[in-house]
Design a protein around this motif. Structure first.
Motif, PDB file in Angstrom:
ATOM      1  N   GLU A  38       0.827  -1.214   0.000  1.00  0.00           N
ATOM      2  CA  GLU A  38       0.000   0.000   0.000  1.00  0.00           C
ATOM      3  C   GLU A  38       0.860   1.262   0.000  1.00  0.00           C
ATOM      4  N   SER A  39       2.014   1.194   0.643  1.00  0.00           N
ATOM      5  CA  SER A  39       2.874   2.385   0.685  1.00  0.00           C
ATOM      6  C   SER A  39       3.399   2.729  -0.705  1.00  0.00           C
TER       7      SER A  39
ATOM      8  N   ARG B 376       7.367   8.167   2.009  1.00  0.00           N
ATOM      9  CA  ARG B 376       7.080   6.813   2.509  1.00  0.00           C
ATOM     10  C   ARG B 376       7.774   6.572   3.846  1.00  0.00           C
ATOM     11  N   MET B 380       3.798   7.750   4.836  1.00  0.00           N
ATOM     12  CA  MET B 380       2.716   7.989   3.874  1.00  0.00           C
ATOM     13  C   MET B 380       2.661   6.897   2.802  1.00  0.00           C
ATOM     14  N   LYS B 381       1.482   6.797   2.191  1.00  0.00           N
ATOM     15  CA  LYS B 381       1.292   5.865   1.083  1.00  0.00           C
ATOM     16  C   LYS B 381       1.411   6.670  -0.202  1.00  0.00           C
ATOM     17  N   VAL B 382       2.392   6.332  -1.007  1.00  0.00           N
ATOM     18  CA  VAL B 382       2.783   7.199  -2.110  1.00  0.00           C
ATOM     19  C   VAL B 382       2.938   6.425  -3.410  1.00  0.00           C
TER      20      VAL B 382
END
Lengths: 439, 439
Positions: A38-39, B376, B380-382
């Motif tokens: 998901e990242s 990331r 965060m999801k990137v």
């Protein structure tokens, strides 16, 4: 049914089942893999456990390994569609993309973590029901080459996150072997690649014999063939080594160039673990470019724990669209069960619970319940013991389950709450409004 | 296989499959349910998808609803064990506890979120493959009664967390109906309860007719029977109403007392949603005390979305131990698919991605990748866009997928990074080291 003896309830061969502490560890692996996927912007999908049998065999798998399903006590012929349990997540993914094409956004990057089924003879690392964790990126018409390195980086990140250190990432490119064979004047490349794919299982001698008998090749040619398959290096030197073999072919050159770019794109994380290995062939698959296979250094006989590659047209069997993609699958159950067996996984916790609230007496149960609610409201995982059994029994229960903290409500109003750290044995006063496991 | 037309790839009836935005919502539900279960000290287990058929029918389910599995192209007779896909999670749980008894810690509280299969005719709310989310607590010899209320509280917490507000929790106790029937002099209680269980489907008139023809009861007796089944109140007044019927029996009294305790234990969350409903019977199940059924107020025809109860001896079919327990199952797919169909679920996001890093030109792709890694690393999801296609295409992609932020690396060194909030349309300078979605 008559009552069975406990001993007669045997496990069903090939269908693994874990104790709570083992499942706790497996779930942590799954969560970690999911968070890495998901990242990197992958969305999750799931497909049904079954597909029409025609779809399952559309890639050429004509197969006693597939499990069909049918309602018990119903004649199989009667039941319209023939349905089978999926044996991988790639075929269902291809069917999914074809079926929902107009509703998907491209580039489409998805991950899928599901069980798959194969009716094979169970043995170490080979199950009849097991989890796979797949990622793929597909795009209309053209997918940039740098993603082939990206996939390797993402899977290495996932493997490291679940604590798999001793692996080797073998990479190659289908065009290399194919071009090399064409350069040698061999036209039935599929058949030869199919035989070369058995190198790991039957060795050079076995491959030689098969090639001589099936294709009638002479020994010189076979030697030339084996020469390329012996090239396995952790850097770009495969280029010189192939050049030294003196075979020229445009497809070979293209494959070499792509593999060189892949190796360049992953060298910053390689640490000698990513090998340009020209012996890997993935003979039965539909890959057309990069191919991947991951092995555990300490357990080479386990087989590959991840595999994948680039394909020019995933959905070719279903719709007339060019949808190139690249993907890798992690064989979760295979590596998890091996790590478990080898004692490489800590299974000291049987649940994710942070705190067990002890119940000192029946009259204090309401208070214990309130404390549970307050700690839960602050984000903790809390079990309130079910009755007011002796405190030593409650402590023993927490200890056996691996719950790190036990909360003791006061026996009577006015006294203090206390918390025992089960790992250190220390016990201290605590306030449900501000106590934290970290203090 | 020949290439199929897109339109011929039809869904397989009864096997639901969700688009990415739907699956994203389903996964959020599952995560929420899991977190509630874990916050109350439940550990996760999974059992294989199959059980031996003898185990599946051990509770008396002799059943064309069960799917058997067998390898395609292999004669079914040949394959030793007869295996079937499980049709619920309770039977596998009972088998699991019996099989691993010595390795489990009691009280054992487990949750299980898995697919189950039933070969029924598909219709709204009724699938052939669907998810169930089960919790159970079992204990040796004796399980305290207050847990029967606990289960209700936990499931209500889970339902509220996934946004299900309009539900009614119907509760009763098997001993009430059983004792009442005995008090009326009826001895074949099982058969009568089985008929009463059809009240919701065939109504009072249908039940009357069935009882008259099957048990030969007279109308007065049937009227007496129906009188108790009409009692449904959101508080303890069921006690007076039953008393007014003038039937006395010790088992009836026990059931009434247990139900009164249950209602007392849940009244602080009830808001009129928890109903002591003496019509519910759960005729086909093995419950012996409390029974639960949850319905959606707005969709009464959907059937029950959760059900469960207390049983005196879960593993009775397998081992000679007394293991009382209490459990509830949430029919996740049933309620999720209904909410989806009714437009009650927001499906604006197709992935959990927080930020799309745009790639302004091929030469800036390395920079874009670095930004992705930095964000990331900060959790965060990137997603980094796959190529340097026009910026408007990249924005359109983010918008279609519901990605809330797009990051623009500078076209050349020395210029600023900028971030666009896709929901408000505002764009501002940003630093990858300290930018946060919350600022």
């Amino acid at each position: 049914m008559e009552k069975r003896e406990l001993t007669k309830l045997n496990a069903i061969g090939g269908f693994p089942e874990w104790l709570p502490e083992e499942r706790h560890a497996e779930l942590q692996w799954m969560d970690a893999i999911r968070s890495v996927f998901e990242s990197h912007g992958f969305c999750n999908i799931e497909t049904p456990s079954v597909e029409e049998v025609d779809v399952l065999i559309s890639k050429g798998e004509t197969d006693k390994e597939i499990y069909g399903i049918s309602r018990l006590f119903e004649d199989r012929e009667q039941s319209g569609q023939r349905l089978g349990l999926h044996y991988d997540l790639t075929v269902p993914f291809a069917r999914y993309v074809a079926q929902h094409y107009g509703k998907l956004d491209f580039p489409f990057r998805r991950y899928q973590i599901q069980r798959v089924w194969r009716g094979e003879r169970p043995q170490e690392g080979r199950f009849r029901e097991f989890y796979q964790c797949d990622i793929d990126i597909i795009e209309n018409e053209k997918l940039p080459l740098h993603l082939d390195a990206q996939m390797v980086l993402i899977v290495i990140e996932a493997l490291e996150k679940i604590g798999i250190a001793g692996f080797r990432f073998h990479v190659s490119n289908r065009k290399i072997l194919e071009g090399y064979l064409l350069g040698l004047g061999i036209t039935d490349t599929q058949e030869v690649i199919r035989v070369l794919d058995k190198l790991g299982k039957i060795g050079e001698r076995g491959v030689k014999e098969m090639l001589m008998s099936s294709s009638g090749m002479d020994e010189g040619l076979i030697e030339k063939l084996l020469a390329i398959s012996r090239i396995a290096v952790p850097d770009a030197t495969f280029l010189e080594k192939v050049a030294a073999l003196g075979v020229r072919n445009p497809q070979l050159d293209e494959g070499l160039s792509e593999l060189a770019q892949l190796m360049e794109g992953v060298k910053h994380v390689s640490q000698g673990r990513i090998i340009a290995d020209l012996s890997i062939a993935r003979g039965f698959d539909y890959y057309t470019g990069s191919i991947y296979e991951v092995q555990l250094v300490d357990f080479p006989k386990l087989g590959s724990i991840c595999s994948g590659g680039r394909y020019e047209n995933l959905t070719g069997a279903f719709i007339n669209r060019r949808l190139p993609g690249v993907g890798i699958s992690i064989g979760l159950t295979r590596v998890f069960s091996k790590y478990l067996k080898e004692g490489l996984i800590k299974t000291s916790r049987k649940c994710p619970t942070d705190v067990l609230v002890a119940v000192p007496s029946d009259s204090r149960r309401v208070l214990a319940t309130e404390i549970g609610d307050r700690l839960r409201a602050r984000g903790m995982k809390v079990e309130v013991y079910i009755n007011s059994r002796g405190i030593s029994d409650q402590l023993k229960y927490a200890s056996k389950k691996g719950i790190p903290f036990v909360w003791f409500p006061p026996f009577e109003d006015g006294l203090s709450h206390e918390v025992k750290d089960m790992r250190t044995g220390t016990q201290a006063k605590a306030d449900p409004e501000n106590w934290s496991a970290l203090t």
